[in-house]
Structures are given as C-alpha cells and as structure tokens.
Design a protein around this motif. Structure first.
Motif, short mmCIF file in Angstrom:
data_model
loop_
_atom_site.label_atom_id
_atom_site.label_comp_id
_atom_site.label_asym_id
_atom_site.label_seq_id
_atom_site.Cartn_x
_atom_site.Cartn_y
_atom_site.Cartn_z
N UNK A 191 0.75 -1.14 -0.09
CA UNK A 191 0.00 -0.20 0.02
C UNK A 191 1.07 1.25 0.09
N UNK A 192 1.88 1.20 0.74
CA UNK A 192 2.83 2.28 0.89
C UNK A 192 3.52 2.83 -0.40
N UNK A 239 1.20 4.24 -2.89
CA UNK A 239 0.89 5.79 -2.55
C UNK A 239 1.82 6.34 -2.88
N UNK A 240 3.18 6.05 -2.60
CA UNK A 240 4.52 6.79 -2.88
C UNK A 240 4.59 6.90 -4.25
#
Lengths: 152, 96
Positions: free
Chosen positions: B40-41, B44-45
């Motif tokens: 997920x990170x 997003x990043x």
C-alpha cells in the motif's frame, strides 16, 4: 509497547536499542550473502523479467535499466548502513530502510521456500533462525510503514 | 486511354493503422512475502494514490493474484516497472 518509529515533519524519529539495531543490521548480512548465484533461490526472486514471453522486449528493457537496479540497491545499502544508528530518518532514508529490510525479507522468504500466503499465521518453524529474523524484520518494516503512512 | 491526374486514392486503405502507442499496462503480481502495508505504501508513494485506492489495488493483487497499477506509453511504463522492482515488487508490462 513503545513505538519504534514516530512520524516527524520530514520522516520518522527512531527509538531503538542497540540490540534491535544490531538485529535490523543483519539485513545487510543477509544481502551480502546474496550474489546472484543461479543456484540460490533468492536469485530468481530478485531478478525481474519485465516482458515475460517476449525476449526481444525483455532484452531492450534490460539494456535500458542496465546496472540501474544493482547500483540503486548498492546505494540503498550504503545509506542504510550509514543511518543504522540514527535517531531520526528523513523520508528518503526511511524509504531506504524499507527497501533494504524488504529485500532481505525477500531473500529470507526465498531461502525458506515460502511460496504460499498464510505462512505468517503458521506457528511452526519458530526455532528456525531465518524465520525468526524474517518475522522480526516484518515487524520492523510494518511499524516503519505505519509511521510513514501517517505522514503522507 | 490515359489521364494526367491520378485516380483519387483512398489513403485510409493503404495507410494501415499507424504505429501509435496505444499504451502499456504495469501489472503487479501477488507474492507471499511482501507485507500488505508495504505494498500500500509503495503504491501511494510511487503513484500518488489515495489510501483507499492504494488499498483497493493491494487487495486486488492479494485476492486476484495481479492488478494493473499504472498505464501509459512504453517509456513511462518501463520506468514505473523499474521503480517497482527497486522496491521489491514483482512487476511486468503488457498491452492492455
């Protein structure tokens, strides 16, 4: 339990003892033992084919990024090593920790022959050193991700 | 009999579909080791997705085995694929 990573304006504050930092640093030992040996199961996990089934396009992709992935990995390990004792990490340093810890997890997972989801719920294998380290690095990566997601 | 002016030629018949780049998809495949939170990170990043969209894509990878996470011309898709590889995600490219 205390929080190892707390969001700051530009990254995270780190609250880890020397023993924990030593264990996290074992990620580098795991990775230094990985040298792209074709017999090592980690090699196939960390070697990517961007165009499976199309050797011509795959070769063109490999030419395009030739050496980039390896040099980016080397830079990550250097920065990780330099910041292993830091009490604060900026966003780039924290991302670098995530990648190095993540890469070490992939190497450990490949060597432990993990091929299915659900392994982390299995309570067996708790006395296998690689599994203990994998679980520890999972917890570190997850805590760091949660702290960073809070800052996005 | 001949004529100076050539017959009108229907260009659409000979100019067969010019080689326009219809776009490439970047596919992320499920793997059992990468953490859901980390995936997920990364979404997003790298792609600027909202928490909801990044989570939806991560769950699609987890449940369906794969998800298309970005699309575009080959050059951009290859760069995205490379950045995913750098983060340890198993990514490939394909035509939509």
């Amino acid at each position: 339990m205390r929080q190892a990573f707390t969001p700051t304006a530009d990254g995270v504050a780190v609250d880890l003892g020397p023993e924990e930092r030593h264990l996290i640093g074992l990620a580098l030992a795991v990775l230094s033992g990985y040298g792209g040996d074709p017999a090592d199961p980690a090699t196939s996990r960390l070697t990517y084919d961007a165009h499976p089934g199309d050797p011509e396009k795959s070769a063109a992709f490999d030419d395009l990024v030739e050496g980039e992935l390896e040099s980016a990995r080397r830079d990550d390990r250097t920065l990780f090593s330099e910041t292993l004792d830091s009490d604060r990490l900026d966003a780039e340093q924290a991302d670098c920790w995530l990648r190095v810890v993540g890469e070490a997890r992939l190497v450990l997972g490949a060597r432990l022959d993990i091929e299915e989801d659900g392994w982390s719920d299995d309570q067996g294998d708790t006395d296998v050193p690689e599994m203990i380290l994998l679980r520890f690095l999972s917890a570190v990566q997850d805590e760091l991700v949660v702290a960073l997601l809070g800052g996005l | 009999m001949t004529t100076i002016a050539p017959d009108r030629v229907d260009l659409t018949e000979i100019d067969d579909a010019p080689d326009i780049d219809r776009g490439w998809s970047v596919v992320v495949w499920n793997d059992p080791v990468n953490l859901m939170s980390f995936v997920v990170y990364v979404f997003r990043k790298l792609f600027g997705h909202s928490m909801e969209e990044a989570t939806r894509l991560m769950l699609q990878v987890h449940n369906d085995g794969r998800a298309i996470v970005s699309q575009g011309p080959l050059e951009k898709a290859e760069l995205d694929c490379h950045r995913l590889h750098h983060h340890g995600l198993w990514a490939t490219l394909e035509r939509p």
